[in-house]
Design a protein around this motif. Structure first.
Motif, PDB file in Angstrom:
ATOM      1  N   ASP A  33      78.525  86.273  12.653  1.00 21.79           N
ATOM      2  CA  ASP A  33      79.288  87.373  13.243  1.00 21.79           C
ATOM      3  C   ASP A  33      80.424  87.812  12.317  1.00 21.79           C
ATOM      4  OD1 ASP A  33      77.658  86.996  15.398  1.00 21.79           O
ATOM      5  OD2 ASP A  33      79.165  86.014  16.650  1.00 21.79           O
ATOM      6  N   ASP A  34      80.539  89.132  12.127  1.00 20.93           N
ATOM      7  CA  ASP A  34      81.616  89.713  11.325  1.00 20.93           C
ATOM      8  C   ASP A  34      81.644  89.185   9.888  1.00 20.93           C
ATOM      9  OD1 ASP A  34      82.631  91.285  13.475  1.00 20.93           O
ATOM     10  OD2 ASP A  34      83.614  89.498  14.273  1.00 20.93           O
ATOM     11  N   CYS A  35      80.457  88.966   9.330  1.00 14.00           N
ATOM     12  CA  CYS A  35      80.380  88.435   7.972  1.00 14.00           C
ATOM     13  C   CYS A  35      79.685  89.413   7.023  1.00 14.00           C
ATOM     14  CB  CYS A  35      79.604  87.114   7.940  1.00 14.00           C
ATOM     15  SG  CYS A  35      80.516  85.699   8.603  1.00 14.00           S
ATOM     16  N   LEU A  36      80.217  89.499   5.827  1.00 16.88           N
ATOM     17  CA  LEU A  36      79.566  90.188   4.724  1.00 16.88           C
ATOM     18  C   LEU A  36      79.176  89.146   3.676  1.00 16.88           C
ATOM     19  CD1 LEU A  36      81.884  93.301   4.155  1.00 16.88           C
ATOM     20  CD2 LEU A  36      79.924  93.076   5.699  1.00 16.88           C
ATOM     21  N   VAL A  50      84.332  97.618   7.052  1.00 18.76           N
ATOM     22  CA  VAL A  50      84.580  97.291   5.646  1.00 18.76           C
ATOM     23  C   VAL A  50      83.333  97.581   4.817  1.00 18.76           C
ATOM     24  CG1 VAL A  50      85.134  95.454   4.005  1.00 18.76           C
ATOM     25  CG2 VAL A  50      86.292  95.534   6.222  1.00 18.76           C
ATOM     26  N   TYR A  51      82.194  97.207   5.357  1.00 17.88           N
ATOM     27  CA  TYR A  51      80.922  97.460   4.665  1.00 17.88           C
ATOM     28  C   TYR A  51      80.741  98.946   4.389  1.00 17.88           C
ATOM     29  CZ  TYR A  51      75.867  98.071   4.117  1.00 17.88           C
ATOM     30  OH  TYR A  51      74.630  98.443   3.668  1.00 17.88           O
ATOM     31  N   ILE A  79      87.920  93.833  -5.408  1.00 16.44           N
ATOM     32  CA  ILE A  79      89.170  93.381  -4.799  1.00 16.44           C
ATOM     33  C   ILE A  79      90.167  94.529  -4.699  1.00 16.44           C
ATOM     34  CG2 ILE A  79      91.154  91.850  -5.063  1.00 16.44           C
ATOM     35  CD1 ILE A  79      88.563  90.468  -4.123  1.00 16.44           C
ATOM     36  N   GLN A  80      90.276  95.337  -5.737  1.00 20.31           N
ATOM     37  CA  GLN A  80      91.198  96.475  -5.715  1.00 20.31           C
ATOM     38  C   GLN A  80      90.865  97.437  -4.576  1.00 20.31           C
ATOM     39  OE1 GLN A  80      90.826  98.121  -9.635  1.00 20.31           O
ATOM     40  NE2 GLN A  80      92.086  96.535 -10.606  1.00 20.31           N
ATOM     41  N   ILE A  81      89.575  97.706  -4.398  1.00 21.75           N
ATOM     42  CA  ILE A  81      89.144  98.621  -3.334  1.00 21.75           C
ATOM     43  C   ILE A  81      89.366  97.989  -1.965  1.00 21.75           C
ATOM     44  CG2 ILE A  81      87.160  99.828  -2.342  1.00 21.75           C
ATOM     45  CD1 ILE A  81      88.261 101.095  -4.903  1.00 21.75           C
ATOM     46  N   MET A  82      89.057  96.700  -1.828  1.00 23.04           N
ATOM     47  CA  MET A  82      89.231  96.038  -0.541  1.00 23.04           C
ATOM     48  C   MET A  82      90.685  95.975  -0.114  1.00 23.04           C
ATOM     49  SD  MET A  82      86.406  92.917  -0.468  1.00 23.04           S
ATOM     50  CE  MET A  82      86.907  92.428   1.189  1.00 23.04           C
ATOM     51  N   LYS A  83      91.580  95.838  -1.055  1.00 16.96           N
ATOM     52  CA  LYS A  83      93.012  95.768  -0.728  1.00 16.96           C
ATOM     53  C   LYS A  83      93.521  97.073  -0.127  1.00 16.96           C
ATOM     54  CE  LYS A  83      94.518  92.198  -4.002  1.00 16.96           C
ATOM     55  NZ  LYS A  83      95.308  91.918  -5.246  1.00 16.96           N
ATOM     56  N   ILE A 131      80.671 101.029   0.834  1.00 19.88           N
ATOM     57  CA  ILE A 131      79.577 101.936   0.486  1.00 19.88           C
ATOM     58  C   ILE A 131      80.129 103.286   0.041  1.00 19.88           C
ATOM     59  CG2 ILE A 131      77.675 103.308   1.451  1.00 19.88           C
ATOM     60  CD1 ILE A 131      76.721 100.560   0.939  1.00 19.88           C
ATOM     61  N   ASP A 132      81.129 103.767   0.769  1.00 20.98           N
ATOM     62  CA  ASP A 132      81.746 105.048   0.421  1.00 20.98           C
ATOM     63  C   ASP A 132      82.350 105.016  -0.989  1.00 20.98           C
ATOM     64  OD1 ASP A 132      81.069 106.141   2.852  1.00 20.98           O
ATOM     65  OD2 ASP A 132      83.024 105.743   3.779  1.00 20.98           O
ATOM     66  N   HIS A 133      82.718 103.816  -1.427  1.00 22.98           N
ATOM     67  CA  HIS A 133      83.281 103.651  -2.774  1.00 22.98           C
ATOM     68  C   HIS A 133      82.238 103.110  -3.759  1.00 22.98           C
ATOM     69  CE1 HIS A 133      86.971 104.061  -0.409  1.00 22.98           C
ATOM     70  NE2 HIS A 133      87.587 104.361  -1.535  1.00 22.98           N
ATOM     71  N   LEU A 134      80.966 103.240  -3.373  1.00 20.68           N
ATOM     72  CA  LEU A 134      79.835 102.857  -4.235  1.00 20.68           C
ATOM     73  C   LEU A 134      79.860 101.380  -4.615  1.00 20.68           C
ATOM     74  CD1 LEU A 134      79.614 105.988  -6.575  1.00 20.68           C
ATOM     75  CD2 LEU A 134      78.401 105.546  -4.437  1.00 20.68           C
ATOM     76  N   ILE A 135      80.329 100.564  -3.689  1.00 26.51           N
ATOM     77  CA  ILE A 135      80.249  99.113  -3.848  1.00 26.51           C
ATOM     78  C   ILE A 135      79.322  98.603  -2.750  1.00 26.51           C
ATOM     79  CG2 ILE A 135      81.505  96.924  -3.781  1.00 26.51           C
ATOM     80  CD1 ILE A 135      83.956  98.431  -4.774  1.00 26.51           C
ATOM     81  N   ILE A 136      78.231  97.974  -3.150  1.00 30.78           N
ATOM     82  CA  ILE A 136      77.191  97.606  -2.194  1.00 30.78           C
ATOM     83  C   ILE A 136      77.170  96.097  -2.010  1.00 30.78           C
ATOM     84  CG2 ILE A 136      74.735  97.642  -1.686  1.00 30.78           C
ATOM     85  CD1 ILE A 136      76.247 100.236  -4.008  1.00 30.78           C
ATOM     86  N   VAL A 137      77.445  95.662  -0.788  1.00 33.91           N
ATOM     87  CA  VAL A 137      77.319  94.255  -0.410  1.00 33.91           C
ATOM     88  C   VAL A 137      76.311  94.185   0.734  1.00 33.91           C
ATOM     89  CG1 VAL A 137      79.650  93.715  -1.192  1.00 33.91           C
ATOM     90  CG2 VAL A 137      79.271  94.388   1.200  1.00 33.91           C
ATOM     91  N   ARG A 138      76.078  92.996   1.287  1.00 31.70           N
ATOM     92  CA  ARG A 138      75.136  92.865   2.402  1.00 31.70           C
ATOM     93  C   ARG A 138      75.891  92.628   3.703  1.00 31.70           C
ATOM     94  NH1 ARG A 138      69.724  91.548   1.638  1.00 31.70           N
ATOM     95  NH2 ARG A 138      69.534  92.071   3.851  1.00 31.70           N
ATOM     96  N   ASP A 139      75.587  93.430   4.698  1.00 34.19           N
ATOM     97  CA  ASP A 139      76.168  93.246   6.022  1.00 34.19           C
ATOM     98  C   ASP A 139      75.327  92.224   6.768  1.00 34.19           C
ATOM     99  OD1 ASP A 139      77.342  93.378   8.468  1.00 34.19           O
ATOM    100  OD2 ASP A 139      76.744  95.439   8.928  1.00 34.19           O
ATOM    101  N   ARG A 140      75.861  91.057   7.005  1.00 31.85           N
ATOM    102  CA  ARG A 140      75.155  89.994   7.735  1.00 31.85           C
ATOM    103  C   ARG A 140      75.735  89.788   9.130  1.00 31.85           C
ATOM    104  NH1 ARG A 140      70.440  89.207   5.692  1.00 31.85           N
ATOM    105  NH2 ARG A 140      70.804  91.418   6.065  1.00 31.85           N
ATOM    106  N   SER A 141      76.546  90.737   9.600  1.00 29.65           N
ATOM    107  CA  SER A 141      77.295  90.556  10.849  1.00 29.65           C
ATOM    108  C   SER A 141      76.414  90.486  12.090  1.00 29.65           C
ATOM    109  CB  SER A 141      78.338  91.663  11.003  1.00 29.65           C
ATOM    110  OG  SER A 141      77.743  92.944  10.982  1.00 29.65           O
TER     111      SER A 141
END
Length: 349
Positions: free
Chosen positions: A324-327, A303-304, A341-345, A308-318
């Motif tokens: 574990d498995d957390c953003l 998901v992370y 949300i639209q991109i994640m769906k 990124i591919d859609h230019l949305i930057i979050v932090r991968d804390r997994s």
């Protein structure tokens, strides 16, 4: 019993600080021929040719008013990271002393410890990201100088149980640091209200989050006058630029604007949490008292990378302990959150 001088590294107690020109004369009027400055001004329209106040006196007076402390109880640093580093340098003897941190937590405690060659003891938070009180008490040794609490905690977002921190403050003879970078987003009163009762307490806050001044790099530390004097003793002479001091002075005159931004962020946090919970591959959203959410999901790394591919930057804390498995997702503007949300769906788990 807490004894500050006993805690302090001996060579720091005996050090003679650098004396700047503004230490010897702190007035604002006069013909300044003492600091080897350029008398003709700067190449910009602003008057940047003179050194700033090394102790940020005017700014501390205004901060003191909104934090209900005295100006002498305030240290200002180049971000909270400067205060963290100075604490290691003042109180921890390399290769001898140790500090306790509570993973998962803010990474600079460990980085500063490693830079200063100070031993780390890690007492993990519990599964619900709370303090392992017995674990901390068992980890304390004669060489333990500092315990770091981050509340609200980064990356989990929750506030730590206040009574557990007070219990450590009452029993530990070293320094207890409570990092409150996200306190403006919490309903918990600041630990600055406890300074008079606990001489071994130091509270850190920042202008980077709720105040929206991250680029200025201004962190605050609140403690006893004696501890603040030590930090001022070993800090660089002019650690906060004049431009930063002037900008923050103007900003803190408008507390209501900061409060409105916080109110808006809290509304958006609730909206974002509700929207994330409706996504099929989201497994858990941890309670947050900060301006971000820790979100457990299937295929977190994928998901992370997808975001990124859609230019949305979050932090991968997994890969972080207990995450574990957390953003970690910061709360954005309404438009940014809706776009996320639209991109994640559209992601296929």
């Amino acid at each position: 019993m807490f004894e500050l001088q006993k805690l302090l590294r001996p060579h720091i107690a005996a050090i003679k600080p650098y004396s700047s020109a503004r230490d010897e004369y702190s007035g604002s009027d006069g013909v300044f021929l003492d600091a080897n400055e350029n008398p003709f001004g700067s190449i910009t329209q602003e008057a940047f040719n003179r050194y700033p106040d090394p102790y940020q006196s005017a700014l501390k007076v205004e901060i003191a008013k909104i934090k209900n402390v005295s100006p002498q109880q305030i240290f200002l640093g180049n971000g909270s990271d400067e205060a963290i580093d100075l604490l290691f340098r003042a109180f921890c003897r390399p290769s001898i002393d140790e500090v306790i941190i509570l993973p998962p937590t803010y990474g600079m405690y460990e980085v500063s410890a490693n830079i200063n060659d100070v031993k780390l003891k890690k007492v993990n938070l519990t599964a619900d990201f709370q303090i392992d009180l017995n674990g901390i008490l068992e980890a304390i040794s004669a060489n333990t100088k500092i315990i770091f609490f981050c509340s609200p905690n980064n990356p989990s977002g929750n506030k730590l149980k206040r009574q557990d921190m007070l219990s450590i403050l009452a029993q530990f003879e070293g320094l207890v640091v409570v990092d409150e970078a996200y306190i403006d987003f919490s309903d918990e009163p600041s630990f600055t209200t406890e300074l008079a009762k606990y001489p071994n307490l130091l509270v850190m806050q920042t202008f980077s989050k709720a105040w929206g001044l991250a680029s200025l790099r201004l962190g605050m530390a609140f403690a006893s006058v004696e501890i603040i004097k030590i930090l001022n003793l070993i800090k660089p002479p002019y650690n906060i630029s004049g431009l930063t001091q002037e900008t923050v002075l103007a900003a803190i005159g408008n507390v209501s604007a900061k409060d409105q931004m916080v109110k808006s962020l809290l509304v958006e946090r609730a909206n974002l949490q509700e929207s994330l919970a409706a996504i099929s591959y989201v497994q858990k959203i941890y309670p947050s008292d900060a301006n971000f959410l820790l979100v457990k999901m299937k295929d977190a790394r994928k998901v992370y990378e997808y975001l990124i591919d859609h230019l949305i930057i979050v932090r991968d804390r997994s890969k972080v302990v207990l995450c574990d498995d957390c953003l970690r997702i910061s709360v954005g503007t309404p438009a940014e959150n809706q776009h996320l949300i639209q991109i994640m769906k559209k992601f296929q788990a």
